[in-house]
Design a protein around this motif. Structure first.
Motif, PDB file in Angstrom:
ATOM      1  N   GLU A  46       0.864  -1.041   0.015  1.00  0.00           N
ATOM      2  CA  GLU A  46       0.080  -0.063  -0.066  1.00  0.00           C
ATOM      3  C   GLU A  46       0.766   1.219  -0.139  1.00  0.00           C
ATOM      4  OE1 GLU A  46      -2.638   0.038   3.448  1.00  0.00           O
ATOM      5  OE2 GLU A  46      -0.637   0.251   4.827  1.00  0.00           O
ATOM      6  N   PHE A  47       0.172   2.245  -0.280  1.00  0.00           N
ATOM      7  CA  PHE A  47       0.946   3.492  -0.560  1.00  0.00           C
ATOM      8  C   PHE A  47       1.073   4.220   0.761  1.00  0.00           C
ATOM      9  CE2 PHE A  47       2.282   7.503  -1.987  1.00  0.00           C
ATOM     10  CZ  PHE A  47       1.372   8.708  -1.389  1.00  0.00           C
ATOM     11  N   VAL A  48       2.163   4.793   1.089  1.00  0.00           N
ATOM     12  CA  VAL A  48       2.094   5.435   2.345  1.00  0.00           C
ATOM     13  C   VAL A  48       2.489   6.955   2.246  1.00  0.00           C
ATOM     14  CG1 VAL A  48       3.729   5.930   4.384  1.00  0.00           C
ATOM     15  CG2 VAL A  48       3.258   3.716   3.445  1.00  0.00           C
ATOM     16  N   ALA A  49       3.398   7.420   1.526  1.00  0.00           N
ATOM     17  CA  ALA A  49       3.590   9.006   1.261  1.00  0.00           C
ATOM     18  C   ALA A  49       4.459   9.164   0.042  1.00  0.00           C
ATOM     19  CB  ALA A  49       4.370   9.402   2.336  1.00  0.00           C
ATOM     20  N   ALA A  50       4.345  10.356  -0.737  1.00  0.00           N
ATOM     21  CA  ALA A  50       5.101  10.538  -1.979  1.00  0.00           C
ATOM     22  C   ALA A  50       5.618  12.056  -1.809  1.00  0.00           C
ATOM     23  CB  ALA A  50       4.575  10.086  -3.023  1.00  0.00           C
ATOM     24  N   ILE A  51       6.525  12.482  -2.465  1.00  0.00           N
ATOM     25  CA  ILE A  51       7.079  13.644  -2.774  1.00  0.00           C
ATOM     26  C   ILE A  51       7.017  13.772  -4.139  1.00  0.00           C
ATOM     27  CG2 ILE A  51       9.363  13.472  -2.194  1.00  0.00           C
ATOM     28  CD1 ILE A  51       9.329  16.306  -1.150  1.00  0.00           C
ATOM     29  N   ALA A  52       6.654  14.987  -4.882  1.00  0.00           N
ATOM     30  CA  ALA A  52       6.804  15.588  -6.352  1.00  0.00           C
ATOM     31  C   ALA A  52       8.203  16.016  -6.520  1.00  0.00           C
ATOM     32  CB  ALA A  52       5.623  16.158  -6.668  1.00  0.00           C
ATOM     33  N   PHE A  53       8.938  15.882  -7.543  1.00  0.00           N
ATOM     34  CA  PHE A  53      10.108  16.540  -7.669  1.00  0.00           C
ATOM     35  C   PHE A  53       9.988  17.787  -8.239  1.00  0.00           C
ATOM     36  CE2 PHE A  53      12.282  13.123  -6.656  1.00  0.00           C
ATOM     37  CZ  PHE A  53      12.689  11.952  -7.663  1.00  0.00           C
ATOM     38  N   ARG A  54       8.877  18.479  -8.920  1.00  0.00           N
ATOM     39  CA  ARG A  54       8.642  19.640  -9.366  1.00  0.00           C
ATOM     40  C   ARG A  54       7.702  20.040  -8.092  1.00  0.00           C
ATOM     41  NH1 ARG A  54       8.087  19.649 -15.958  1.00  0.00           N
ATOM     42  NH2 ARG A  54      10.228  18.841 -16.288  1.00  0.00           N
ATOM     43  N   GLY A  55       8.125  21.256  -7.647  1.00  0.00           N
ATOM     44  CA  GLY A  55       7.129  21.834  -6.739  1.00  0.00           C
ATOM     45  C   GLY A  55       7.214  21.368  -5.332  1.00  0.00           C
ATOM     46  N   GLY A  56       7.559  20.070  -5.125  1.00  0.00           N
ATOM     47  CA  GLY A  56       7.892  19.474  -3.742  1.00  0.00           C
ATOM     48  C   GLY A  56       6.468  19.101  -3.091  1.00  0.00           C
ATOM     49  N   ASN A  57       5.445  19.051  -3.922  1.00  0.00           N
ATOM     50  CA  ASN A  57       4.274  18.798  -3.202  1.00  0.00           C
ATOM     51  C   ASN A  57       4.113  17.436  -2.642  1.00  0.00           C
ATOM     52  OD1 ASN A  57       3.148  21.318  -4.182  1.00  0.00           O
ATOM     53  ND2 ASN A  57       2.151  20.148  -5.744  1.00  0.00           N
ATOM     54  N   THR A  58       3.722  17.176  -1.275  1.00  0.00           N
ATOM     55  CA  THR A  58       3.658  15.960  -0.671  1.00  0.00           C
ATOM     56  C   THR A  58       2.157  15.400  -0.664  1.00  0.00           C
ATOM     57  OG1 THR A  58       3.354  17.173   1.392  1.00  0.00           O
ATOM     58  CG2 THR A  58       5.515  16.391   0.711  1.00  0.00           C
ATOM     59  N   PHE A  59       2.189  14.047  -0.612  1.00  0.00           N
ATOM     60  CA  PHE A  59       1.003  13.298  -0.520  1.00  0.00           C
ATOM     61  C   PHE A  59       1.135  12.055   0.551  1.00  0.00           C
ATOM     62  CE2 PHE A  59      -0.476  15.290  -4.359  1.00  0.00           C
ATOM     63  CZ  PHE A  59       0.718  15.561  -5.235  1.00  0.00           C
ATOM     64  N   TYR A  60       0.001  12.131   1.247  1.00  0.00           N
ATOM     65  CA  TYR A  60       0.033  11.132   2.176  1.00  0.00           C
ATOM     66  C   TYR A  60      -1.183  10.205   2.386  1.00  0.00           C
ATOM     67  CZ  TYR A  60       3.814  14.053   4.263  1.00  0.00           C
ATOM     68  OH  TYR A  60       4.826  14.558   4.501  1.00  0.00           O
ATOM     69  N   ALA A  61      -1.104   8.926   2.449  1.00  0.00           N
ATOM     70  CA  ALA A  61      -2.225   8.177   2.898  1.00  0.00           C
ATOM     71  C   ALA A  61      -2.789   8.477   4.093  1.00  0.00           C
ATOM     72  CB  ALA A  61      -1.736   6.551   2.851  1.00  0.00           C
ATOM     73  N   ASP A  62      -4.217   8.225   4.291  1.00  0.00           N
ATOM     74  CA  ASP A  62      -4.879   8.545   5.351  1.00  0.00           C
ATOM     75  C   ASP A  62      -4.391   8.262   6.494  1.00  0.00           C
ATOM     76  OD1 ASP A  62      -8.324   8.362   3.785  1.00  0.00           O
ATOM     77  OD2 ASP A  62      -6.580   9.954   3.886  1.00  0.00           O
ATOM     78  N   ALA A  63      -3.608   6.957   6.604  1.00  0.00           N
ATOM     79  CA  ALA A  63      -3.310   6.169   7.700  1.00  0.00           C
ATOM     80  C   ALA A  63      -1.663   6.976   8.308  1.00  0.00           C
ATOM     81  CB  ALA A  63      -2.825   4.768   7.494  1.00  0.00           C
ATOM     82  N   ALA A  64      -1.110   7.767   7.385  1.00  0.00           N
ATOM     83  CA  ALA A  64       0.014   8.278   7.443  1.00  0.00           C
ATOM     84  C   ALA A  64      -0.244   9.966   7.991  1.00  0.00           C
ATOM     85  CB  ALA A  64       0.941   8.223   6.209  1.00  0.00           C
ATOM     86  N   LYS A  65      -1.313  10.461   7.622  1.00  0.00           N
ATOM     87  CA  LYS A  65      -1.598  11.904   7.907  1.00  0.00           C
ATOM     88  C   LYS A  65      -1.524  12.274   9.431  1.00  0.00           C
ATOM     89  CE  LYS A  65      -4.239  12.651   3.765  1.00  0.00           C
ATOM     90  NZ  LYS A  65      -5.797  12.864   3.225  1.00  0.00           N
ATOM     91  N   GLY A  66      -0.783  12.955   9.717  1.00  0.00           N
ATOM     92  CA  GLY A  66      -0.569  13.710  10.944  1.00  0.00           C
ATOM     93  C   GLY A  66       0.464  12.822  11.872  1.00  0.00           C
ATOM     94  N   ARG A  67       0.835  11.595  11.392  1.00  0.00           N
ATOM     95  CA  ARG A  67       1.906  10.956  12.195  1.00  0.00           C
ATOM     96  C   ARG A  67       3.134  10.879  11.197  1.00  0.00           C
ATOM     97  NH1 ARG A  67       1.052   5.667  13.107  1.00  0.00           N
ATOM     98  NH2 ARG A  67      -0.115   5.268  11.410  1.00  0.00           N
ATOM     99  N   PHE A  68       2.956  10.926   9.680  1.00  0.00           N
ATOM    100  CA  PHE A  68       4.540  10.514   9.088  1.00  0.00           C
ATOM    101  C   PHE A  68       4.491  12.005   8.463  1.00  0.00           C
ATOM    102  CE2 PHE A  68       3.676   5.642   8.539  1.00  0.00           C
ATOM    103  CZ  PHE A  68       3.614   5.351   9.793  1.00  0.00           C
ATOM    104  N   THR A  69       5.699  12.147   8.235  1.00  0.00           N
ATOM    105  CA  THR A  69       6.218  13.208   7.481  1.00  0.00           C
ATOM    106  C   THR A  69       7.612  13.198   6.627  1.00  0.00           C
ATOM    107  OG1 THR A  69       5.629  14.752   9.308  1.00  0.00           O
ATOM    108  CG2 THR A  69       6.909  15.730   7.606  1.00  0.00           C
TER     109      THR A  69
END
Length: 119
Positions: A46-69
């Motif tokens: 399952e997906f946990v988190a990712a960061i885009a190279f352009r812009g540096g936007n980050t994306f988190y799975a619901d299970a990771a939000k608020g706990r993982f960075t």
């Protein structure tokens, strides 16, 4: 050829913190994004988190939000996953991956690092 090497896994108590590292041996900035996935025993990856190279936007799975960075050190070509308030259900093999050729498709993977959270 770019290779990804994860490290930082291990045994941690519930409520504790852990930092995973993903070091790229070559240049990954030409890709699209870099992320973390995990696979627990008997479950789908399952997906946990990712960061885009352009812009540096980050994306988190619901299970990771608020706990993982996520954080990224461009000089060291390393992606970090800072995990806190860990739960036993976070126990899994964590994989680092990169979208190299096509956006949306992770086509380069590391070997994984085991994270075990004890209750």
């Amino acid at each position: 050829q770019v290779q990804l090497v994860e490290s930082g896994g291990g045994l941690v108590q519930a409520g504790g913190s852990q930092r995973l590292s993903c070091a790229a041996s070559g240049r990954t900035s030409s890709g699209y994004a870099m992320g973390w996935f995990r696979q627990a025993p008997g479950k789908e990856r399952e997906f946990v988190a990712a960061i885009a190279f352009r812009g540096g936007n980050t994306f988190y799975a619901d299970a990771a939000k608020g706990r993982f960075t996520l954080s990224r050190d461009n000089v060291k070509n390393t992606l970090y996953l800072h995990m806190s308030s860990l739960k036993p259900e976070d126990t899994a093999v964590y994989y680092c991956a990169v979208q190299v050729v096509k956006p949306g498709e992770y086509d380069l993977w590391g070997q994984g690092t085991q994270v075990t959270v004890s209750s």
